[in-house]
Design a protein around this motif. Structure first.
Motif, PDB file in Angstrom:
ATOM      1  N   TRP A 150     -11.228   8.031  -3.931  1.00 30.51           N
ATOM      2  CA  TRP A 150     -10.231   9.129  -2.985  1.00 30.51           C
ATOM      3  C   TRP A 150      -9.401   8.294  -2.099  1.00 30.51           C
ATOM      4  O   TRP A 150     -10.269   7.363  -1.283  1.00 30.51           O
ATOM      5  CB  TRP A 150     -10.521  10.694  -2.135  1.00 30.51           C
ATOM      6  N   THR A 151      -7.919   8.151  -2.158  1.00 31.76           N
ATOM      7  CA  THR A 151      -7.459   7.184  -1.183  1.00 31.76           C
ATOM      8  C   THR A 151      -6.010   8.207  -0.513  1.00 31.76           C
ATOM      9  O   THR A 151      -5.199   8.531  -0.907  1.00 31.76           O
ATOM     10  CB  THR A 151      -7.034   6.061  -1.720  1.00 31.76           C
ATOM     11  N   PHE A 152      -6.772   8.486   0.844  1.00 26.96           N
ATOM     12  CA  PHE A 152      -5.411   8.919   1.970  1.00 26.96           C
ATOM     13  C   PHE A 152      -3.701   8.164   1.165  1.00 26.96           C
ATOM     14  O   PHE A 152      -3.214   7.314   1.892  1.00 26.96           O
ATOM     15  CB  PHE A 152      -5.909   8.571   2.792  1.00 26.96           C
ATOM     16  N   VAL A 153      -2.935   9.060   1.479  1.00 26.15           N
ATOM     17  CA  VAL A 153      -1.775   8.363   0.509  1.00 26.15           C
ATOM     18  C   VAL A 153      -1.573   7.984   1.644  1.00 26.15           C
ATOM     19  O   VAL A 153      -0.392   6.612   1.432  1.00 26.15           O
ATOM     20  CB  VAL A 153      -0.858  10.317   0.265  1.00 26.15           C
ATOM     21  N   LEU A 154      -0.960   8.014   3.313  1.00 29.62           N
ATOM     22  CA  LEU A 154      -0.572   7.325   4.074  1.00 29.62           C
ATOM     23  C   LEU A 154      -1.043   5.529   3.583  1.00 29.62           C
ATOM     24  O   LEU A 154      -0.732   4.998   4.540  1.00 29.62           O
ATOM     25  CB  LEU A 154      -0.988   8.194   5.523  1.00 29.62           C
ATOM     26  N   ASP A 155      -2.399   5.824   3.963  1.00 31.03           N
ATOM     27  CA  ASP A 155      -3.435   4.480   3.350  1.00 31.03           C
ATOM     28  C   ASP A 155      -2.706   3.658   2.031  1.00 31.03           C
ATOM     29  O   ASP A 155      -2.603   2.864   2.169  1.00 31.03           O
ATOM     30  CB  ASP A 155      -5.289   4.328   3.267  1.00 31.03           C
ATOM     31  N   THR A 156      -2.693   4.405   0.899  1.00 36.27           N
ATOM     32  CA  THR A 156      -1.319   4.528  -0.397  1.00 36.27           C
ATOM     33  C   THR A 156      -0.347   3.713   0.126  1.00 36.27           C
ATOM     34  O   THR A 156       0.456   2.392  -0.114  1.00 36.27           O
ATOM     35  CB  THR A 156      -1.470   4.661  -1.339  1.00 36.27           C
ATOM     36  N   VAL A 157       0.485   4.392   1.171  1.00 30.52           N
ATOM     37  CA  VAL A 157       1.840   3.745   1.199  1.00 30.52           C
ATOM     38  C   VAL A 157       1.796   2.912   2.876  1.00 30.52           C
ATOM     39  O   VAL A 157       2.544   1.790   2.064  1.00 30.52           O
ATOM     40  CB  VAL A 157       2.432   5.104   1.905  1.00 30.52           C
ATOM     41  N   ARG A 158       1.031   2.979   3.021  1.00 30.90           N
ATOM     42  CA  ARG A 158       1.109   1.026   3.799  1.00 30.90           C
ATOM     43  C   ARG A 158       0.874   0.409   2.609  1.00 30.90           C
ATOM     44  O   ARG A 158       1.736  -0.778   3.025  1.00 30.90           O
ATOM     45  CB  ARG A 158       0.118   1.256   4.626  1.00 30.90           C
ATOM     46  N   GLY A 159       0.002  -0.009   1.917  1.00 34.03           N
ATOM     47  CA  GLY A 159       0.070  -1.034   0.749  1.00 34.03           C
ATOM     48  C   GLY A 159       1.323  -1.619  -0.290  1.00 34.03           C
ATOM     49  O   GLY A 159       1.521  -2.430  -0.736  1.00 34.03           O
ATOM     50  N   VAL A 160       1.982  -0.094  -0.023  1.00 32.73           N
ATOM     51  CA  VAL A 160       2.930   0.041  -1.687  1.00 32.73           C
ATOM     52  C   VAL A 160       4.362  -0.825  -0.319  1.00 32.73           C
ATOM     53  O   VAL A 160       4.982  -1.754  -0.717  1.00 32.73           O
ATOM     54  CB  VAL A 160       3.616   1.282  -1.485  1.00 32.73           C
ATOM     55  N   ILE A 161       4.621  -0.610   1.267  1.00 30.80           N
ATOM     56  CA  ILE A 161       5.508  -0.832   2.025  1.00 30.80           C
ATOM     57  C   ILE A 161       4.508  -2.498   2.236  1.00 30.80           C
ATOM     58  O   ILE A 161       5.887  -3.374   1.618  1.00 30.80           O
ATOM     59  CB  ILE A 161       5.224  -0.488   2.945  1.00 30.80           C
ATOM     60  N   ALA A 162       4.257  -3.094   2.348  1.00 33.50           N
ATOM     61  CA  ALA A 162       3.750  -4.218   2.478  1.00 33.50           C
ATOM     62  C   ALA A 162       3.742  -5.305   0.979  1.00 33.50           C
ATOM     63  O   ALA A 162       3.916  -5.997   1.227  1.00 33.50           O
ATOM     64  CB  ALA A 162       1.766  -4.169   2.662  1.00 33.50           C
ATOM     65  N   SER A 163       3.187  -4.249  -0.118  1.00 32.26           N
ATOM     66  CA  SER A 163       3.576  -4.820  -1.170  1.00 32.26           C
ATOM     67  C   SER A 163       5.786  -5.636  -1.511  1.00 32.26           C
ATOM     68  O   SER A 163       6.076  -6.099  -1.737  1.00 32.26           O
ATOM     69  CB  SER A 163       3.738  -4.657  -2.003  1.00 32.26           C
ATOM     70  N   LEU A 164       5.797  -4.525  -0.517  1.00 28.93           N
ATOM     71  CA  LEU A 164       7.602  -4.326  -1.050  1.00 28.93           C
ATOM     72  C   LEU A 164       8.511  -5.501   0.254  1.00 28.93           C
ATOM     73  O   LEU A 164       9.264  -6.411  -0.248  1.00 28.93           O
ATOM     74  CB  LEU A 164       8.508  -2.692  -0.189  1.00 28.93           C
ATOM     75  N   ASP A 165       6.819  -5.717   0.895  1.00 25.41           N
ATOM     76  CA  ASP A 165       7.924  -6.946   2.317  1.00 25.41           C
ATOM     77  C   ASP A 165       7.537  -8.187   1.739  1.00 25.41           C
ATOM     78  O   ASP A 165       7.295  -9.306   2.473  1.00 25.41           O
ATOM     79  CB  ASP A 165       6.780  -6.326   3.400  1.00 25.41           C
ATOM     80  N   ARG A 166       6.367  -8.482   0.849  1.00 28.00           N
ATOM     81  CA  ARG A 166       5.647  -9.683   0.747  1.00 28.00           C
ATOM     82  C   ARG A 166       5.628 -10.046  -0.788  1.00 28.00           C
ATOM     83  O   ARG A 166       4.668  -9.479  -1.553  1.00 28.00           O
ATOM     84  CB  ARG A 166       3.851  -9.570   0.827  1.00 28.00           C
ATOM     85  N   PRO A 167       6.552 -10.831  -1.110  1.00 28.66           N
ATOM     86  CA  PRO A 167       7.067 -10.116  -3.180  1.00 28.66           C
ATOM     87  C   PRO A 167       6.176 -12.034  -3.709  1.00 28.66           C
ATOM     88  O   PRO A 167       5.357 -12.452  -2.998  1.00 28.66           O
ATOM     89  CB  PRO A 167       8.660 -11.369  -3.082  1.00 28.66           C
ATOM     90  N   PHE A 168       5.028 -11.784  -4.272  1.00 26.49           N
ATOM     91  CA  PHE A 168       4.883 -12.479  -5.250  1.00 26.49           C
ATOM     92  C   PHE A 168       5.570 -12.784  -6.948  1.00 26.49           C
ATOM     93  O   PHE A 168       5.814 -12.084  -7.095  1.00 26.49           O
ATOM     94  CB  PHE A 168       3.478 -11.984  -5.011  1.00 26.49           C
ATOM     95  N   ASN A 169       4.970 -14.003  -7.196  1.00 29.12           N
ATOM     96  CA  ASN A 169       5.048 -14.179  -9.053  1.00 29.12           C
ATOM     97  C   ASN A 169       5.245 -12.985  -9.468  1.00 29.12           C
ATOM     98  O   ASN A 169       6.290 -12.296 -10.315  1.00 29.12           O
ATOM     99  CB  ASN A 169       4.387 -15.528  -9.888  1.00 29.12           C
ATOM    100  N   TYR A 170       3.963 -13.006  -9.752  1.00 26.71           N
ATOM    101  CA  TYR A 170       3.292 -11.550 -10.589  1.00 26.71           C
ATOM    102  C   TYR A 170       2.146 -10.966 -10.602  1.00 26.71           C
ATOM    103  O   TYR A 170       1.138 -11.891 -10.014  1.00 26.71           O
ATOM    104  CB  TYR A 170       3.722 -12.062 -11.842  1.00 26.71           C
ATOM    105  N   GLU A 171       1.970 -10.380  -9.767  1.00 27.01           N
ATOM    106  CA  GLU A 171       0.208  -9.628  -9.109  1.00 27.01           C
ATOM    107  C   GLU A 171      -0.088  -8.100  -9.446  1.00 27.01           C
ATOM    108  O   GLU A 171       0.752  -7.584  -9.771  1.00 27.01           O
ATOM    109  CB  GLU A 171      -0.093 -10.041  -7.727  1.00 27.01           C
ATOM    110  N   ILE A 172      -1.518  -8.273  -9.849  1.00 30.07           N
ATOM    111  CA  ILE A 172      -1.727  -6.576  -9.891  1.00 30.07           C
ATOM    112  C   ILE A 172      -2.463  -6.142  -8.989  1.00 30.07           C
ATOM    113  O   ILE A 172      -3.212  -7.315  -8.517  1.00 30.07           O
ATOM    114  CB  ILE A 172      -2.236  -6.707 -11.213  1.00 30.07           C
ATOM    115  N   ILE A 173      -2.643  -5.454  -8.327  1.00 29.55           N
ATOM    116  CA  ILE A 173      -2.846  -5.547  -6.843  1.00 29.55           C
ATOM    117  C   ILE A 173      -3.655  -3.967  -6.944  1.00 29.55           C
ATOM    118  O   ILE A 173      -2.632  -2.951  -6.688  1.00 29.55           O
ATOM    119  CB  ILE A 173      -2.632  -5.679  -5.800  1.00 29.55           C
TER     120      ILE A 173
END
Ligand SMILES: NC(=O)c1ccc[n+]([C@@H]2O[C@H](COP(=O)([O-])OP(=O)(O)OC[C@H]3O[C@@H](n4cnc5c(N)ncnc54)[C@H](O)[C@@H]3O)[C@@H](O)[C@H]2O)c1
Length: 318
Positions: free
Chosen positions: A218-241
């Motif tokens: 179980w992952t608290f939603v605001l932790d997940t959100v931080r990961g989503v925002i970090a992904s929007l700030d860091r483009p990679f060619n192709y990654e699954i995370i």
């Protein structure tokens, strides 16, 4: 930054919208407000975002390519954050064609428009469900995921593969985030944390598949959100995370937490665990740590208490 955010009226999407708006980004929300659960909840989810002048909302279906094209032509977003989707596992066994139309075709519509309009960066929601019933933990992004146990998992895996193809052939930067059982304020009402709490609250039995010993990351939603925002700030060619908590709790832990919060015992109707329900989900998040500086910080006690505060104040309604 201007982000086209699909699923913006949903549980996770509405939190992502608020987080982006809070730091001054522009958000173009797209959601069809379907009735998989009560759309009144989705209207409520967007209450805060809708007061922000940087938020624009389109009530549009992902399956409608022409409508999406008109929005993208007009808005010209810098990035796409694709969180819309049909999300329930059991519902996917009932309506597999709908899951394919929304989760696969809808995703490809967006990838195609990203290609045609030169939107270079695409982040999408995938799911721990793609790991299926494996019990070798923790789940690692390198694990083989060729045996999706239900249509939902198959469509999420198919969307990841399409993302790979578009990154490889058309040079888009694509990241697929595998979320692990997200919970918190605005929780989807079809998910275990909500169902357990609501059943005890209304003095009706919890339909529990198995004996409650199944473990979820179980992952608290605001932790997940931080990961989503970090992904929007860091483009990679192709990654699954993987975006998980990397710390499991049993279903019974949540039932006990709900009993304590509500001050009364649960009535439990024990049912056979269907094959589609894994015994454990558990994320290896070393890649998220390395690439996104991701670190979940919310404890089980704090997370449940924040969920419960929301539940008491408005989560019961609708
Ligand atoms: N909540 C979790 O634990 C979890 C776990 C793994 C993956 N995910 C994924 O994360 C994403 C968000 O999940 P959520 O829990 O916030 O679910 P949610 O149902 O609350 O949000 C999804 C949103 O997408 C919208 N939507 C669905 N079909 C659409 C369509 N055809 N066109 C436009 N909009 C459409 C819905 O109206 C809804 O508002 C989904 O892709 C889901 O598969 C969620």
């Amino acid at each position: 930054m201007k982000v086209l955010l699909t699923g913006s009226a949903g549980f996770i999407g509405s939190h992502v919208a608020e987080a982006l708006l809070a730091r001054g980004d522009e958000v173009v929300g797209v959601d069809n407000f379907n009735d998989y659960y009560n759309p009144v909840r989705k209207e409520r989810n967007l209450r805060v975002a809708c007061t922000n002048k940087n938020f624009t909302l389109y009530r549009t279906d992902l399956r409608n390519y022409e409508a999406l094209e008109t929005i993208i032509k007009h808005e010209r977003p810098d990035k796409i954050c694709h969180l819309a989707g049909m999300a329930g596992v059991r519902y996917s066994l009932k309506y597999p064609l709908l899951y394919e139309e929304v989760n696969v075709k809808g995703t490809q519509n967006l990838l195609e428009l990203a290609r045609l309009f030169g939107i270079p960066h695409f982040v999408m929601a995938s799911s721990s469900s793609v790991y299926g019933g494996r019990t070798n933990v923790p789940f690692n992004e390198e694990d083989r995921v060729d045996f999706p146990p239900h249509p939902y998992a198959a469509t999420k895996r198919a969307a990841e593969l399409l993302g790979y193809t578009y990154s490889h052939v058309f040079d888009l930067k694509v990241t697929a985030l595998r979320f692990f059982t997200v919970y918190g304020p605005r929780n989807r009402p079809d998910m275990a944390v909500y169902l357990f709490t609501n059943a005890i609250d209304r003095d009706v039995p919890i339909n529990l598949f198995g004996d409650g010993s199944a473990r979820r990351d179980w992952t608290f939603v605001l932790d997940t959100v931080r990961g989503v925002i970090a992904s929007l700030d860091r483009p990679f060619n192709y990654e699954i995370i993987n975006l998980g908590n990397s710390n499991t709790h049993t279903e019974m832990d949540f039932i006990r937490a709900a009993e304590k919060a509500l001050g009364k015992p649960a009535l439990i109707n024990y049912l056979e665990r269907p094959a589609s329900e894994p015994l454990i989900t558990f994320a290896d998040i070393s890649k998220a740590r390395r690439l996104l500086d991701f670190e979940p910080v919310t404890t089980f006690e704090e997370g449940y208490s924040r969920f419960f505060d929301w539940y008491k104040s408005e989560g019961r309604e609708g």
